[in-house]
Design a protein around this motif. Structure first.
Motif: not given
Length: 496
Positions: A348-355
């Motif tokens: 979730e953190s990686g997806l949030a950062t990329g977004s």
């Protein structure tokens, strides 16, 4: 036309960094690693990228001399011919050393295109369109990157040498039509005036003006203004060498231009380019990561149109730069705080950062990424414009090299392993950039070049540029600067 040079040469710049994921490319130019795969060594990856930067710096310095001596058109046409030859080096390169030679040699004309397109655009368009045409260069950067990623993605399923040769070969389709277009383009009237070719300047000006409908345009009056502005700048600026960029009022203008471009990298641009890295770490496939990159570059182009919309509403360059840096600072802080998310929510953190990096890129293109091109084109004097823009772009490249070296160490687990916490570092730099912009960056919107010259000569505070009134004809100039008879002819016509 010349702004499009940026977009059409950008794919070749972007190809090399994205080829490192190609197995066929790595088998040709890489070495066998312990895990049985082929990879181009990290030292050669850095060497190839920095080789292009070195070539660009050489090209920038050459441009500062060549374009002022031979004219914008001849300089561009020469560089296009060189590009046609240098592309062959990439297409036929037998080893990685040859690729490095190609990167350095191609970097020279790339450096010329990077600054010449901006200065040409600022000199051939009216004040009302100056901001749009100069910032259009940034959209061409995005277009070139989008083309490069699209071509590479289409080659993912190929396993032969044409997986990397076809993208290189496609670069040959750009220079020839551009060469024809530039051959028929008019020379800059400002450059012709500086060379005391007043009749040629008038002809070029008429070619750039639509007379199909009734207008109040008067070519003689405009040439007279150019003559007066150039004479005024000769009075203010004693010479036209690189050293003169650091003398008197031009020192302040050079500083602002260098910082305006350096702040593009200092505000976290290199960190935001790792959106696919965080997405891959979150479990997104490589193919989808390329698709994600396509969307990111498309958003970059949309951001330029958004910046045009904001400028059409009357929002100044200074305001867009300042508010944009503040917004980037906040988002970088949020990215940093995402590093506090427990490992159990790593996906979730990686997806949030990329977004969030995508949103960062949109805000960046709406403000700092796009408006910078308008600022650097407007703030310099006409006599020293090429040279000050060259110095500014060199500052951008130098800061970019440092950032490209430091950023991988920050986020790589085998190095410093800062991960998301690197966002705090870039947020701090972005905040300092916002402070600098508030105190040092002036507002050039709606000002003629002569008005800007007087505002800088009178050392008007950056915060008061927009409200200070000046009359350029109150300032006397040396009538002997140009040939007296020719200058008198145009000034008499304009002010009878």
């Amino acid at each position: 036309m010349q702004s499009t040079l940026i977009g059409t040469t950008r794919p070749l710049v972007a190809l090399i960094n994205n080829f490192y994921a190609f197995d066929t490319f790595n088998r040709k130019y890489g070495v066998l690693t312990d895990d049985g795969t082929y990879q181009v060594p990290a030292s050669w990856q850095a060497g190839l990228s920095n080789g292009a930067n070195v070539g660009q710096m050489i090209g920038l310095l050459i441009n500062g001399w060549a374009s002022e001596r031979f004219g914008y058109r001849k300089t561009v046409m020469t560089c296009l011919v060189l590009i046609i030859g240098f592309i062959a080096i990439f297409f036929t390169a037998p080893n990685v050393e040859t690729l490095l030679v190609g990167e350095i040699l191609c970097g020279i004309p790339w450096g010329v295109f990077q600054t010449l397109s901006i200065t040409y655009a600022s000199e051939v368009c009216p004040i009302a369109l100056r901001g749009y045409l100069t910032t259009y260069v940034n959209m061409c950067w995005g277009l070139g990157q989008l083309i490069a990623i699209g071509v590479i993605r289409s080659m993912l399923n190929r396993t032969d040498e044409w997986a990397y040769r076809i993208p290189y070969a496609l670069q040959w389709m750009w220079p020839v039509p551009l060469l024809i277009g530039v051959a028929f383009a008019p020379e800059s009237p400002w450059w012709l005036v500086r060379r005391e070719r007043f009749e040629d300047a008038k002809k070029a000006l008429l070619r750039l003006t639509s007379l199909s409908r009734e207008t109040d345009f008067n070519a003689d009056e405009t040439i007279a203004m150019m003559v007066h502005t150039t004479a005024l700048e000769k009075k203010i600026t004693k010479g036209a060498s690189y050293l003169d960029c650091f003398k008197g009022t031009d020192l302040r203008r050079t500083e602002i231009i260098c910082m305006a471009w350096a702040m593009q990298n200092l505000a976290g641009n290199s960190f935001s380019n790792y959106s696919t890295y965080f997405l891959t770490g979150a479990g997104v496939s490589e193919e989808n990561s390329y698709s994600f990159a396509l969307g990111q570059y498309a958003i970059n182009m949309v951001g330029v149109f958004g910046a045009w919309g904001l400028m059409s509403l009357g929002i100044g360059r200074r305001s867009l730069y300042l508010y944009g840096l503040c917004g980037l600072t906040v988002m970088l802080l949020i990215m940093g705080f995402l590093g506090l998310v427990p490992d159990s929510h790593r996906v979730e953190s990686g997806l949030a950062t990329g977004s969030l990096m995508i949103v960062w890129a949109l805000v960046y293109q709406l403000t700092v990424g796009t408006v910078c091109y308008s600022l650097v084109a407007e703030i310099s004097t006409r006599r020293l414009q090429i040279k000050t823009v060259v110095l500014g772009r060199n500052a951008y490249i130098i800061v970019g090299i440092i950032c490209s070296i430091v950023t991988p160490y920050m986020i790589n687990p085998s190095a410093w392993d800062w991960g998301n916490f690197a966002g705090f570092f870039w947020a701090g730099l972005a905040f300092l950039c916002a402070v600098y912009t508030f105190f040092r960056v002036p507002e050039p919107h709606g000002r003629t070049f002569a008005e800007l010259d007087l505002l800088f000569e009178r050392k008007v505070s950056a915060r008061k540029f927009a409200s200070t009134k000046v009359d350029v004809f109150e300032e006397g100039v040396d009538e002997g600067v140009f040939k007296a008879k020719v200058e008198a002819k145009y000034e008499e016509k304009a002010f009878q």
